[in-house]
Design a protein around this motif. Sequence first.
Motif, PDB file in Angstrom:
ATOM      1  N   GLN A 128     -72.357 -58.701  -3.863  1.00 51.60           N
ATOM      2  CA  GLN A 128     -73.993 -58.951  -3.820  1.00 51.60           C
ATOM      3  C   GLN A 128     -74.924 -58.944  -5.170  1.00 51.60           C
ATOM      4  OE1 GLN A 128     -75.040 -60.119  -0.739  1.00 51.60           O
ATOM      5  NE2 GLN A 128     -73.031 -59.493   0.616  1.00 51.60           N
ATOM      6  N   ARG A 129     -74.508 -58.469  -5.747  1.00 50.65           N
ATOM      7  CA  ARG A 129     -75.318 -58.098  -6.996  1.00 50.65           C
ATOM      8  C   ARG A 129     -74.714 -58.722  -8.444  1.00 50.65           C
ATOM      9  NH1 ARG A 129     -76.251 -51.506  -6.351  1.00 50.65           N
ATOM     10  NH2 ARG A 129     -77.296 -51.757  -4.336  1.00 50.65           N
ATOM     11  N   ARG A 130     -73.319 -58.781  -8.377  1.00 56.26           N
ATOM     12  CA  ARG A 130     -73.006 -59.314  -9.770  1.00 56.26           C
ATOM     13  C   ARG A 130     -73.003 -61.034  -9.691  1.00 56.26           C
ATOM     14  NH1 ARG A 130     -66.398 -58.951 -12.151  1.00 56.26           N
ATOM     15  NH2 ARG A 130     -67.171 -59.200 -13.991  1.00 56.26           N
ATOM     16  N   ILE A 131     -72.984 -61.525  -8.595  1.00 54.29           N
ATOM     17  CA  ILE A 131     -73.124 -63.068  -8.276  1.00 54.29           C
ATOM     18  C   ILE A 131     -74.533 -63.447  -8.442  1.00 54.29           C
ATOM     19  CG2 ILE A 131     -72.428 -65.085  -7.131  1.00 54.29           C
ATOM     20  CD1 ILE A 131     -69.694 -63.530  -6.441  1.00 54.29           C
ATOM     21  N   ASP A 132     -75.060 -64.342  -9.069  1.00 54.74           N
ATOM     22  CA  ASP A 132     -76.336 -65.142  -8.729  1.00 54.74           C
ATOM     23  C   ASP A 132     -76.528 -65.878  -7.565  1.00 54.74           C
ATOM     24  OD1 ASP A 132     -78.916 -65.930  -9.155  1.00 54.74           O
ATOM     25  OD2 ASP A 132     -78.800 -66.672 -10.988  1.00 54.74           O
ATOM     26  N   TRP A 133     -76.715 -65.486  -6.371  1.00 55.62           N
ATOM     27  CA  TRP A 133     -76.806 -66.267  -5.059  1.00 55.62           C
ATOM     28  C   TRP A 133     -78.059 -67.121  -5.127  1.00 55.62           C
ATOM     29  CZ3 TRP A 133     -72.406 -66.856  -2.608  1.00 55.62           C
ATOM     30  CH2 TRP A 133     -71.391 -65.745  -2.676  1.00 55.62           C
ATOM     31  N   ASP A 134     -79.066 -66.902  -6.037  1.00 53.78           N
ATOM     32  CA  ASP A 134     -79.897 -67.734  -5.915  1.00 53.78           C
ATOM     33  C   ASP A 134     -79.794 -69.144  -6.471  1.00 53.78           C
ATOM     34  OD1 ASP A 134     -81.593 -65.852  -4.867  1.00 53.78           O
ATOM     35  OD2 ASP A 134     -82.438 -65.004  -6.767  1.00 53.78           O
ATOM     36  N   LEU A 135     -78.638 -69.310  -7.137  1.00 50.46           N
ATOM     37  CA  LEU A 135     -78.441 -70.688  -7.692  1.00 50.46           C
ATOM     38  C   LEU A 135     -78.075 -71.536  -6.655  1.00 50.46           C
ATOM     39  CD1 LEU A 135     -75.675 -69.462 -10.368  1.00 50.46           C
ATOM     40  CD2 LEU A 135     -77.909 -70.608 -10.647  1.00 50.46           C
ATOM     41  N   GLU A 136     -78.953 -72.891  -6.714  1.00 49.65           N
ATOM     42  CA  GLU A 136     -78.726 -74.031  -5.713  1.00 49.65           C
ATOM     43  C   GLU A 136     -77.393 -74.431  -5.820  1.00 49.65           C
ATOM     44  OE1 GLU A 136     -80.924 -74.491  -3.523  1.00 49.65           O
ATOM     45  OE2 GLU A 136     -82.227 -73.190  -4.196  1.00 49.65           O
ATOM     46  N   VAL A 137     -77.106 -74.950  -4.533  1.00 48.58           N
ATOM     47  CA  VAL A 137     -75.490 -75.858  -4.420  1.00 48.58           C
ATOM     48  C   VAL A 137     -76.014 -76.954  -3.581  1.00 48.58           C
ATOM     49  CG1 VAL A 137     -73.284 -75.889  -3.605  1.00 48.58           C
ATOM     50  CG2 VAL A 137     -73.991 -73.832  -4.665  1.00 48.58           C
ATOM     51  N   ASP A 138     -75.581 -78.089  -4.183  1.00 51.48           N
ATOM     52  CA  ASP A 138     -75.781 -79.441  -3.395  1.00 51.48           C
ATOM     53  C   ASP A 138     -74.648 -79.612  -2.494  1.00 51.48           C
ATOM     54  OD1 ASP A 138     -75.810 -81.882  -2.302  1.00 51.48           O
ATOM     55  OD2 ASP A 138     -75.931 -83.021  -4.238  1.00 51.48           O
ATOM     56  N   HIS A 155     -70.829 -70.420   4.184  1.00 49.25           N
ATOM     57  CA  HIS A 155     -71.772 -70.166   5.203  1.00 49.25           C
ATOM     58  C   HIS A 155     -73.214 -70.812   4.662  1.00 49.25           C
ATOM     59  CE1 HIS A 155     -69.037 -67.811   7.774  1.00 49.25           C
ATOM     60  NE2 HIS A 155     -70.025 -67.884   8.718  1.00 49.25           N
ATOM     61  N   GLU A 156     -73.616 -70.135   3.536  1.00 48.60           N
ATOM     62  CA  GLU A 156     -75.041 -70.379   3.083  1.00 48.60           C
ATOM     63  C   GLU A 156     -75.023 -71.630   1.972  1.00 48.60           C
ATOM     64  OE1 GLU A 156     -76.370 -66.679   1.065  1.00 48.60           O
ATOM     65  OE2 GLU A 156     -76.022 -65.783   2.738  1.00 48.60           O
ATOM     66  N   LYS A 157     -73.791 -71.915   1.327  1.00 49.38           N
ATOM     67  CA  LYS A 157     -73.838 -73.064   0.266  1.00 49.38           C
ATOM     68  C   LYS A 157     -73.436 -74.317   0.738  1.00 49.38           C
ATOM     69  CE  LYS A 157     -76.176 -69.979  -2.305  1.00 49.38           C
ATOM     70  NZ  LYS A 157     -77.508 -70.451  -2.650  1.00 49.38           N
ATOM     71  N   PRO A 204     -72.572 -73.850 -11.711  1.00 49.17           N
ATOM     72  CA  PRO A 204     -72.564 -72.408 -12.037  1.00 49.17           C
ATOM     73  C   PRO A 204     -72.076 -71.406 -11.110  1.00 49.17           C
ATOM     74  CG  PRO A 204     -74.897 -73.074 -12.175  1.00 49.17           C
ATOM     75  CD  PRO A 204     -73.841 -74.417 -11.730  1.00 49.17           C
ATOM     76  N   LEU A 205     -72.403 -71.632 -10.118  1.00 47.40           N
ATOM     77  CA  LEU A 205     -72.360 -70.787  -8.825  1.00 47.40           C
ATOM     78  C   LEU A 205     -70.852 -70.573  -8.412  1.00 47.40           C
ATOM     79  CD1 LEU A 205     -73.195 -68.519  -7.057  1.00 47.40           C
ATOM     80  CD2 LEU A 205     -73.929 -70.199  -5.369  1.00 47.40           C
ATOM     81  N   PRO A 206     -70.072 -71.775  -8.183  1.00 50.74           N
ATOM     82  CA  PRO A 206     -68.673 -71.559  -7.949  1.00 50.74           C
ATOM     83  C   PRO A 206     -67.839 -71.264  -9.245  1.00 50.74           C
ATOM     84  CG  PRO A 206     -69.308 -74.027  -7.983  1.00 50.74           C
ATOM     85  CD  PRO A 206     -70.510 -73.109  -7.723  1.00 50.74           C
ATOM     86  N   LYS A 207     -68.137 -71.480 -10.365  1.00 50.58           N
ATOM     87  CA  LYS A 207     -67.659 -71.206 -11.635  1.00 50.58           C
ATOM     88  C   LYS A 207     -67.789 -69.301 -11.605  1.00 50.58           C
ATOM     89  CE  LYS A 207     -68.120 -73.170 -15.449  1.00 50.58           C
ATOM     90  NZ  LYS A 207     -66.264 -73.362 -16.029  1.00 50.58           N
ATOM     91  N   GLN A 208     -68.951 -68.727 -11.355  1.00 48.38           N
ATOM     92  CA  GLN A 208     -69.121 -67.368 -11.360  1.00 48.38           C
ATOM     93  C   GLN A 208     -68.066 -66.720 -10.533  1.00 48.38           C
ATOM     94  OE1 GLN A 208     -72.897 -65.806 -10.622  1.00 48.38           O
ATOM     95  NE2 GLN A 208     -74.166 -67.126 -12.380  1.00 48.38           N
TER      96      GLN A 208
END
Length: 369
Positions: free
Chosen positions: A52-62, A151-153, A206-210
């Motif tokens: 929940q903390r290490r990953i930047d979940w605010d990054l947008e995903v199309d 679920h979210e992205k 960036p999000l899937p890479k993280q």
Amino acid sequence: MPTHELYSNDPGDYLWQVPASGAARFSWEYDDGRERLLALYQKGKDKQWDGQRRIDWDLEVDPHDVLGTPDEAMSLYGTPYWAKMSEKERGELRQHYASWQFSQFLHGEQGAMICAARIVESVPDLDAKFYSATQTMDEARHAEIYGRFLHEKVGMVYPINDNLQSLLGDTLRDSRWDMPYLGMQVLIEGLALAAFGMIRDTTTKPLPKQILAYVMQDEARHVAFGRMALRDYYKQLTDAELREREEFVIEGCYLMRDRLRGVEVLENFGIPTAEAEEYSEKSEFLALFRQLLFSRIVPCVKDIGLWGKRLQQAYVDMGVFEMGDSNLDLLMAQDEEIAEKLDAERFAAEERERVAEVEGAIEAGAVEA
């Protein structure tokens, strides 16, 4: 939103029960362990992290471009079906492929969590029980992360592939305590690592890479654990017992190779199964992808002492025999370095933002004064 509302196809019964077999083993020796495994256990404790903390979940995903996948990577590219598709339909195809890939990752991680728990129960040595307990937590975190991402992205989930489910079932039904190691730590985890790595190194998002980089940092330890434990144990087995394990590996590798074609995705776009299989087989990108998937499995199988003639011939038939000479330790070290570098870059960027914010506040205060 409940997961059942996101499934692309009806997964059937939402509870899959696999009959357990084999013994639960306790050890009353608490001060005896292999130094290498205890060191890995310590590393497993030190490297725990919060998804929940290490990953930047605010990054947008199309959802229609989850990975930045080029058109050429689509198995339909260059076919009459592709030519007839609108841009919207091509985006939907990308969404389905991303959902299919990450859904199999999700289901595999739940399987890994259950197998790790089974190892805690059945392995005779306490040092291996200790490490498996940390791995169970790792796999729970990975399932949590992939589930949230879908679920979210992505907004869509695919059922577990039949061949992956078959291999998981075979692994869990076997009463021999080493089989969850072999089926999960070597085959499924090894294949997952290669799949994660290929996507991690090619995605432009960036999000899937993280997510993939951080999960791979854990998985590198898990494969190392399987190698250590099985290498020691398989030295004690007879030739007949080793051949039994090799037959399991051969069958499992063919299942894994055949499951990674994404035929289910094309079927959901109205393409007949035979045509979907043909397009998948002819796709140069998927052919390369499937071959690279064995880059972690083949050297690991060879390292733990399963290298009989029939197994070698199976790898020749698959076109992956030469991967047996790959440097697995180097690949694992690179996985660690990539995750640590990504952390360093992210923290440096955050620090620069904080400094700029403080300097801006100071300048604003000076102007007001």
